[in-house]
Every structure is written in structure tokens, then in C-alpha cells.
Design an enzyme around this catalytic site. Structure first.
Site, PDB file in Angstrom:
ATOM      1  N   ASP A  34      47.869  45.645  29.669  1.00  0.00           N
ATOM      2  CA  ASP A  34      47.004  46.251  28.649  1.00  0.00           C
ATOM      3  C   ASP A  34      46.505  47.615  29.110  1.00  0.00           C
ATOM      4  O   ASP A  34      46.331  47.849  30.306  1.00  0.00           O
ATOM      5  CB  ASP A  34      45.821  45.299  28.379  1.00  0.00           C
ATOM      6  CG  ASP A  34      45.089  45.664  27.097  1.00  0.00           C
ATOM      7  OD1 ASP A  34      45.654  46.413  26.273  1.00  0.00           O
ATOM      8  OD2 ASP A  34      43.953  45.197  26.918  1.00  0.00           O
ATOM      9  N   HIS A  59      52.870  53.895  26.340  1.00  0.00           N
ATOM     10  CA  HIS A  59      53.868  52.820  26.452  1.00  0.00           C
ATOM     11  C   HIS A  59      55.042  53.275  27.331  1.00  0.00           C
ATOM     12  O   HIS A  59      55.564  52.517  28.131  1.00  0.00           O
ATOM     13  CB  HIS A  59      54.380  52.405  25.069  1.00  0.00           C
ATOM     14  CG  HIS A  59      53.302  51.833  24.188  1.00  0.00           C
ATOM     15  ND1 HIS A  59      52.407  50.894  24.629  1.00  0.00           N
ATOM     16  CD2 HIS A  59      52.967  52.066  22.891  1.00  0.00           C
ATOM     17  CE1 HIS A  59      51.576  50.577  23.640  1.00  0.00           C
ATOM     18  NE2 HIS A  59      51.898  51.278  22.586  1.00  0.00           N
ATOM     19  N   GLU A  76      50.727  39.294  17.105  1.00  0.00           N
ATOM     20  CA  GLU A  76      49.654  40.076  16.460  1.00  0.00           C
ATOM     21  C   GLU A  76      49.957  41.580  16.496  1.00  0.00           C
ATOM     22  O   GLU A  76      49.488  42.334  15.648  1.00  0.00           O
ATOM     23  CB  GLU A  76      48.310  39.812  17.149  1.00  0.00           C
ATOM     24  CG  GLU A  76      47.750  38.404  16.952  1.00  0.00           C
ATOM     25  CD  GLU A  76      48.444  37.312  17.779  1.00  0.00           C
ATOM     26  OE1 GLU A  76      49.121  37.657  18.775  1.00  0.00           O
ATOM     27  OE2 GLU A  76      48.341  36.123  17.402  1.00  0.00           O
ATOM     28  N   ARG A 102      50.107  46.400  14.076  1.00  0.00           N
ATOM     29  CA  ARG A 102      49.789  47.790  14.452  1.00  0.00           C
ATOM     30  C   ARG A 102      50.455  48.747  13.456  1.00  0.00           C
ATOM     31  O   ARG A 102      51.388  48.354  12.744  1.00  0.00           O
ATOM     32  CB  ARG A 102      50.305  48.067  15.860  1.00  0.00           C
ATOM     33  CG  ARG A 102      49.493  47.323  16.887  1.00  0.00           C
ATOM     34  CD  ARG A 102      49.735  47.831  18.269  1.00  0.00           C
ATOM     35  NE  ARG A 102      48.814  47.166  19.173  1.00  0.00           N
ATOM     36  CZ  ARG A 102      48.620  47.493  20.436  1.00  0.00           C
ATOM     37  NH1 ARG A 102      49.286  48.500  20.955  1.00  0.00           N
ATOM     38  NH2 ARG A 102      47.759  46.852  21.181  1.00  0.00           N
ATOM     39  N   LEU A 117      64.837  37.345  41.321  1.00  0.00           N
ATOM     40  CA  LEU A 117      63.672  37.207  40.436  1.00  0.00           C
ATOM     41  C   LEU A 117      64.079  36.848  39.002  1.00  0.00           C
ATOM     42  O   LEU A 117      64.995  37.440  38.448  1.00  0.00           O
ATOM     43  CB  LEU A 117      62.910  38.542  40.435  1.00  0.00           C
ATOM     44  CG  LEU A 117      61.753  38.667  39.446  1.00  0.00           C
ATOM     45  CD1 LEU A 117      60.568  37.827  39.881  1.00  0.00           C
ATOM     46  CD2 LEU A 117      61.326  40.127  39.302  1.00  0.00           C
ATOM     47  N   GLU A 159      45.042  30.878  38.344  1.00  0.00           N
ATOM     48  CA  GLU A 159      43.975  31.762  38.808  1.00  0.00           C
ATOM     49  C   GLU A 159      44.039  33.014  37.949  1.00  0.00           C
ATOM     50  O   GLU A 159      45.129  33.508  37.631  1.00  0.00           O
ATOM     51  CB  GLU A 159      44.199  32.147  40.279  1.00  0.00           C
ATOM     52  CG  GLU A 159      44.126  30.990  41.237  1.00  0.00           C
ATOM     53  CD  GLU A 159      42.730  30.382  41.318  1.00  0.00           C
ATOM     54  OE1 GLU A 159      41.749  31.122  41.152  1.00  0.00           O
ATOM     55  OE2 GLU A 159      42.634  29.162  41.545  1.00  0.00           O
TER      56      GLU A 159
HETATM   57  C1  FPP Z   1      49.215  46.988  25.562  1.00  0.00           C
HETATM   58  O1  FPP Z   1      48.532  48.207  25.654  1.00  0.00           O
HETATM   59  C2  FPP Z   1      50.661  47.171  25.696  1.00  0.00           C
HETATM   60  C3  FPP Z   1      51.618  46.838  24.765  1.00  0.00           C
HETATM   61  C4  FPP Z   1      51.297  46.222  23.481  1.00  0.00           C
HETATM   62  C5  FPP Z   1      53.029  47.129  24.978  1.00  0.00           C
HETATM   63  C6  FPP Z   1      53.549  46.872  26.349  1.00  0.00           C
HETATM   64  C7  FPP Z   1      54.818  47.589  26.519  1.00  0.00           C
HETATM   65  C8  FPP Z   1      55.208  48.215  27.640  1.00  0.00           C
HETATM   66  C9  FPP Z   1      54.442  48.222  28.910  1.00  0.00           C
HETATM   67  C10 FPP Z   1      56.453  49.011  27.636  1.00  0.00           C
HETATM   68  C11 FPP Z   1      57.749  48.349  27.735  1.00  0.00           C
HETATM   69  C12 FPP Z   1      57.870  47.067  28.402  1.00  0.00           C
HETATM   70  C13 FPP Z   1      59.042  46.492  28.736  1.00  0.00           C
HETATM   71  C14 FPP Z   1      59.007  45.154  29.335  1.00  0.00           C
HETATM   72  C15 FPP Z   1      60.357  47.136  28.557  1.00  0.00           C
HETATM   73  P1  FPP Z   1      47.703  48.694  24.397  1.00  0.00           P
HETATM   74  O2  FPP Z   1      48.600  49.523  23.552  1.00  0.00           O
HETATM   75  O3  FPP Z   1      47.083  47.523  23.713  1.00  0.00           O
HETATM   76  O4  FPP Z   1      46.623  49.585  25.069  1.00  0.00           O
HETATM   77  P2  FPP Z   1      45.120  49.826  24.578  1.00  0.00           P
HETATM   78  O5  FPP Z   1      44.386  48.531  24.762  1.00  0.00           O
HETATM   79  O6  FPP Z   1      44.648  50.880  25.517  1.00  0.00           O
HETATM   80  O7  FPP Z   1      45.177  50.280  23.152  1.00  0.00           O
END
Ligand code: FPP
Length: 253
Positions: free
Chosen positions: A21, A38, A68, A72, A132, A208
Site C-alpha cells: 500500500d 504503481h 474493490e 477506482r 520461491l 504475525e
Molecule cells: C496500493 O497502493 C497498490 C495497488 C492497488 C497496486 C499494487 C501494484 C503494484 C505494486 C504494481 C505491480 C505489481 C505486480 C505484482 C506486477 P494505493 O494505490 O492504494 O496507494 P495509496 O493508498 O497511497 O492511494
């Protein structure tokens, strides 16, 4: 001694799950669009996957997109889908070289067909790897996974394959998408929020929890090692008391 060397190899968690996040906020701080966050999040994914492999962790589950998240703005959802495709394509060679086996959980049939196609391709190309196990949770919702499990078991009862008295925690686990995967001993959430957000609710009953303020694009393998080290300092009692754990250890030795 560096942090990595302080980690006890015999006490590694088999499975670590991560709620990534903070991408949007990371980009905003830099006056950029959310997708910039991202994109930089992919770099953190690469580094953490590398770190998990170096330690010898067997399973790493990353929450890449929740059910959810479909709510967006369309522009962000589309950009994320394109990012998944490029990330998967660009990382294929890397994953193969590092012996990583990729799989995915979630309602994968709700993903655009080109995302499904690319994902299936890399899953198949890495299926014989023995290092992994990297599990991407995409279009994933724990409540949805539990609902599907209930449906599956109800069908088995209806067709007389099982009796209601045979429904057990083990049977439930076997009918989840995570069947055969050990429960995560450690759940990490970055980005300074203290919630679970519909992630692996059944599987994390004894995990944990490790929360960090670090926004996901700033997370890296060193911070991942820090989380593992922190986990190893904790006493996992599973409802027992400390003295019982000491006795258990004595009996084992
Ligand atoms: C949450 O941050 C993140 C996401 C919803 C997307 C996660 C995607 C990646 C890390 C990129 C690609 C991943 C892979 C595995 C190829 P947010 O957008 O909710 O951040 P915020 O809380 O600051 O708005």
C-alpha cells in the site's frame, strides 16, 4: 554483522504475505500521477522477490489488485492492467533465471483477456521452477474466496460426496484457492494503514502482523529483512503459555 546475517535460517517463515500500500501517496508527494507510484511499486516488488529468494522463503503472496480496486477511476484501473502485462512480460526472464514459480489467486476470469493470456503464459513457463513460489493476488477478495469455498462444499454435500459432519477446518482449507499452500506466518502491510482489507481472512488466523509507515515504492529487500528479523523476535504461542512452549522445545530436542 548485516541484518540479513542476523536472520536465523532455521526459523524462517515459510510463507510471507504482503499488502503493498501507498503507491498513490508516494506519487502525490512527488507531484506525479498515481500510476507513477504503481510503476515504482514494480521496482519494490522486484527487490523484495529477490530478497525472499535469497533468504530461501518458500512462498510469497502479494496483494496486487483487490476486487474493490475495480471501483477506482477507469483510467487508473486500465493503467494498472497494462502495468501488470508489461511487468509480467519484462520479468519472465528474470523469474526463470531465479527459479521462481509464479501462480495467481483471485477471480482471474474477470481480468481483461490479454492480462489473463500473459499471466497464464508466465505461469506455464515457470511451472517447473522449484525455488520461491510467488503468488499474485489479483482481482482477489477473501470474502469472495470464502463464498466460493462454501459453494464447492455445498455441492459436495448435495451430491453425497461428503457428509456435513465431515466438514472440518482442513476440508475448508482444501477447498480454498490457497489449497496446499501453508498459511502465512507473517503478514506485512506497508503505507501506514492498520487494516486487513479483505485479504486472506481464513489463512491469517495465526499470522504475525507487521505494519510499517513506509510507502510501498520505498519498500525494498533490506526493509523486508527487517520485517523478517522482527518476526523472529516474537514468541508465537498459538493459545498456549510460555512454559508449555519451553516444554515442547525440550521434548523436541
Ligand atoms: C496500493 O497502493 C497498490 C495497488 C492497488 C497496486 C499494487 C501494484 C503494484 C505494486 C504494481 C505491480 C505489481 C505486480 C505484482 C506486477 P494505493 O494505490 O492504494 O496507494 P495509496 O493508498 O497511497 O492511494
Amino acid at each position: 554483522m548485516c541484518l540479513k546475517d542476523k536472520i536465523e535460517k532455521s526459523k524462517l517463515p515459510k510463507h510471507v504475505a504482503i499488502i503493498m500500500d501507498g503507491n498513490g501517496r508516494w506519487a502525490k508527494i512527488r507531484g506525479n500521477k498515481r500510476i507513477f507510484g504503481h510503476k515504482n511499486g514494480v521496482k519494490a516488488v522486484r527487490d523484495v522477490v529477490k530478497g525472499a529468494g535469497e533468504l530461501g522463503i518458500k512462498y510469497l503472496t502479494l496483494y496486487a489488485f483487490s476486487t474493490e480496486n475495480w471501483n477506482r477511476p477507469k483510467i487508473e484501473v486500465n493503467a494498472l492492467m497494462s502495468l501488470f502485462i508489461t511487468a509480467v512480460k519484462n520479468e519472465t526472464k528474470n523469474l526463470i533465471e531465479n527459479n521462481v514459480k509464479l501462480s495467481a489467486i483471485g477471480e482471474l476470469n474477470t481480468l481483461p483477456s490479454n492480462v489473463q493470456l500473459n499471466l497464464n503464459e508466465i505461469i506455464s513457463e515457470t511451472k517447473n521452477n522449484s525455488g520461491l513460489n510467488l503468488i499474485l493476488a489479483i482481482s482477489y477478495s477473501s470474502k469472495q474466496e470464502i463464498t466460493e469455498m462454501v459453494r464447492k462444499i455445498a455441492e459436495q454435500v448435495k451430491s453425497n460426496t461428503i457428509k456435513t459432519e465431515n466438514i472440518s477446518p482442513e476440508l475448508i482449507s482444501e477447498n480454498m484457492q490457497t489449497a496446499g499452500i501453508p498459511n502465512p506466518e507473517l503478514l506485512i502491510r506497508t503505507g501506514g494503514e492498520y487494516r486487513i482489507s479483505n485479504f486472506l481472512l481464513w489463512q491469517i488466523s495465526y499470522s504475525e502482523l507487521y505494519f510499517t509507515e513506509t510507502l510501498w515504492p520505498d519498500f525494498n529487500k533490506k526493509l523486508f529483512f527487517e520485517a523478517i528479523y522482527n518476526y523472529q523476535q516474537r514468541e508465537r504461542r498459538f493459545g498456549k503459555i510460555t512454559e508449555q512452549l519451553d516444554n515442547d522445545a525440550e521434548e523436541k530436542s
